[in-house]
Design a protein around this motif. Sequence first.
Motif, PDB file in Angstrom:
ATOM      1  N   ARG A 203       6.664  -1.024  -0.096  1.00  0.00           N
ATOM      2  CA  ARG A 203       6.032  -2.313   0.206  1.00  0.00           C
ATOM      3  C   ARG A 203       6.402  -2.784   1.609  1.00  0.00           C
ATOM      4  NH1 ARG A 203       4.068  -7.381  -0.907  1.00  0.00           N
ATOM      5  NH2 ARG A 203       2.836  -6.555  -2.617  1.00  0.00           N
ATOM      6  N   ASP A 204       7.682  -2.609   1.996  1.00  0.00           N
ATOM      7  CA  ASP A 204       8.072  -2.954   3.361  1.00  0.00           C
ATOM      8  C   ASP A 204       7.157  -2.256   4.358  1.00  0.00           C
ATOM      9  OD1 ASP A 204      10.233  -4.411   2.415  1.00  0.00           O
ATOM     10  OD2 ASP A 204      11.640  -2.741   2.606  1.00  0.00           O
ATOM     11  N   LEU A 205       6.954  -0.976   4.101  1.00  0.00           N
ATOM     12  CA  LEU A 205       6.145  -0.187   5.031  1.00  0.00           C
ATOM     13  C   LEU A 205       4.699  -0.690   5.053  1.00  0.00           C
ATOM     14  CD1 LEU A 205       6.130   2.193   6.968  1.00  0.00           C
ATOM     15  CD2 LEU A 205       5.702   3.700   5.032  1.00  0.00           C
ATOM     16  N   GLN A 206       4.212  -1.026   3.861  1.00  0.00           N
ATOM     17  CA  GLN A 206       2.843  -1.539   3.795  1.00  0.00           C
ATOM     18  C   GLN A 206       2.711  -2.846   4.560  1.00  0.00           C
ATOM     19  OE1 GLN A 206       1.336  -2.041  -0.186  1.00  0.00           O
ATOM     20  NE2 GLN A 206      -0.471  -3.170   0.524  1.00  0.00           N
ATOM     21  N   VAL A 207       3.696  -3.719   4.428  1.00  0.00           N
ATOM     22  CA  VAL A 207       3.634  -5.005   5.137  1.00  0.00           C
ATOM     23  C   VAL A 207       3.644  -4.779   6.644  1.00  0.00           C
ATOM     24  CG1 VAL A 207       4.907  -7.130   5.620  1.00  0.00           C
ATOM     25  CG2 VAL A 207       4.612  -6.373   3.268  1.00  0.00           C
ATOM     26  N   VAL A 208       4.447  -3.820   7.099  1.00  0.00           N
ATOM     27  CA  VAL A 208       4.456  -3.521   8.528  1.00  0.00           C
ATOM     28  C   VAL A 208       3.072  -3.063   8.993  1.00  0.00           C
ATOM     29  CG1 VAL A 208       5.232  -1.797  10.190  1.00  0.00           C
ATOM     30  CG2 VAL A 208       6.898  -3.084   8.882  1.00  0.00           C
ATOM     31  N   HIS A 209       2.458  -2.180   8.218  1.00  0.00           N
ATOM     32  CA  HIS A 209       1.119  -1.722   8.589  1.00  0.00           C
ATOM     33  C   HIS A 209       0.149  -2.897   8.622  1.00  0.00           C
ATOM     34  CE1 HIS A 209       0.997   2.851   8.423  1.00  0.00           C
ATOM     35  NE2 HIS A 209       2.264   2.546   8.329  1.00  0.00           N
ATOM     36  N   GLU A 210       0.232  -3.761   7.631  1.00  0.00           N
ATOM     37  CA  GLU A 210      -0.691  -4.900   7.590  1.00  0.00           C
ATOM     38  C   GLU A 210      -0.460  -5.834   8.770  1.00  0.00           C
ATOM     39  OE1 GLU A 210      -1.530  -5.221   2.797  1.00  0.00           O
ATOM     40  OE2 GLU A 210       0.095  -6.401   3.671  1.00  0.00           O
TER      41      GLU A 210
END
Lengths: 258, 258
Positions: A203-210
Amino acid sequence: MSDVAANVLGTQVDADSEEAFLQAYDAGEFEHPSVTVDVALLSAWEHQLFTLVIRRAEHPFRGCWALPGGFVGMQESLDEAAARVLRDKAGLEGVFLEQLYTFGDPQRDPRTRVITVAYYALVDSARFRGVNVDEADRGVAVIDVPWEAETGGPVEFADEQGGTLLTAFDHSAIVGMAVKRIRGKLNYTPVGFQLLPLEFTLRDLQVVHETVRGHPVNKDSFRRRMLASGELEATGRRQGDVGHRPAELYRFARRSAV
Amino acid sequence: MSDVAANVLGTQVDADSEEAFLQAYDAGEFEHPSVTVDVALLSAWEHQLFTLVIRRAEHPFRGCWALPGGFVGMQESLDEAAARVLRDKAGLEGVFLEQLYTFGDPQRDPRTRVITVAYYALVDSARFRGVNVDEADRGVAVIDVPWEAETGGPVEFADEQGGTLLTAFDHSAIVGMAVKRIRGKLNYTPVGFQLLPLEFTLRDLQVVHETVRGHPVNKDSFRRRMLASGELEATGRRQGDVGHRPAELYRFARRSAV
DNA sequence: TGAATAGTGTCTATAAGACAATATCCC
DNA sequence: GGGATATTGTCTTATAGACACTATTCA
């Protein structure tokens, strides 16, 4: 043209013809532009992108905010100059740092001709916050991107309360180019890791992408894609202290020595 | 530091502290590097990539082949300098031309410090062959790419008989970076059109893609993808003079004014 | 137990690869 | 008609989006 002449001229790089020599000579070849590096240090948290800025104490653009930068020494490479600026002005070493674009408009600095080789650097939020922001002239600018996808163009800077920050020189165009570059890179390289600590959840990684892309991404396909990429390594550990089921912590499989 | 001091110094771009001033001063700030532009002019035909090279008449690298280049004038932008070089040394105007990367290793020119802003340009084979290759010091180099996909690295130059051409300076690294860049661009932009004349068949376009990428692409999916992209416009005309069913001619729908 | 997010399984839509069938030109 | 490539259509496979369902932690 003799070799001696080339040596006297001292800077003749393409002496393939008399015309080329004369042309270079007529252009006032003994006057050289200044060359600097400027570094856009980017980080991300809470769905916002940030960059380190420094308040200018002198004209031009006195009181405006500029990227950390400095002259390129006669004996150092461009990469070395950028790393030195990052070390001296932000106290950071060993972070992701890559050349971005060279800005050379004759009017970009009102005093004299200055060509700047722009770099961008990426750090996780903890290291970014650890930068000497205590000093009065250091600032954290929220990056406001007024365009979609990879359109490109200048961005705007704001303080953490949303107030506009005045930008010096063409530095908002430099940061705009950095955002465009990193958005493009996310499509085919794991550069998002550079904005996270060593261990992170999906999820951390997804938030960074977003945050970088400026719009939400599909959770299911994001997880599938990341796990299938082979770039992630499960640590076996899980996050703690969250009011819900803790997620597994991952690590970038080929994280460069930092 | 006073504004007067900044003006005397004349090139102070980031006078945010006394330390910065002194550091810039100690680094011999009155000595400036030379700045040049070099242009990798690329074209493609018969499943090979080509670039325009010029034989050096003087040391260093006397007799070796270099990219067309020249000094950046004090009053011209980098883009203007690159366009001027392309006009003066290749007789070309209005072609695709984009900044690539800036090379600044302190040892890249044995005479003095020269930082070069590299550009790359793309033309169709007819215009490329029309360049004044008749002049004795002009040459066409076959680009031999010794790496796959977007690994990157220097390339090798050969003449049209396959003999190795010696390259001046770091110019084989510049062309290597140009090939890497255009390979990446093919994935998400219609840059391949720049290597073709105004009207072309789908097969022409496919061959260009295969030439740049260095490996065959799937014909069916290539056709589907190109037609679905909306970038192509059917002309209604067909190619002639081929010993088989003639293909329809297409045109790039938003071809920039050339 | 409830709130909240992690993680799994399945169905559907879309794009890519494979391949066969037909079309159209020049000789 | 024969050779050669263009163009269309269909089938299969991989990937992305949608969504329902189960799992696990803390308060």
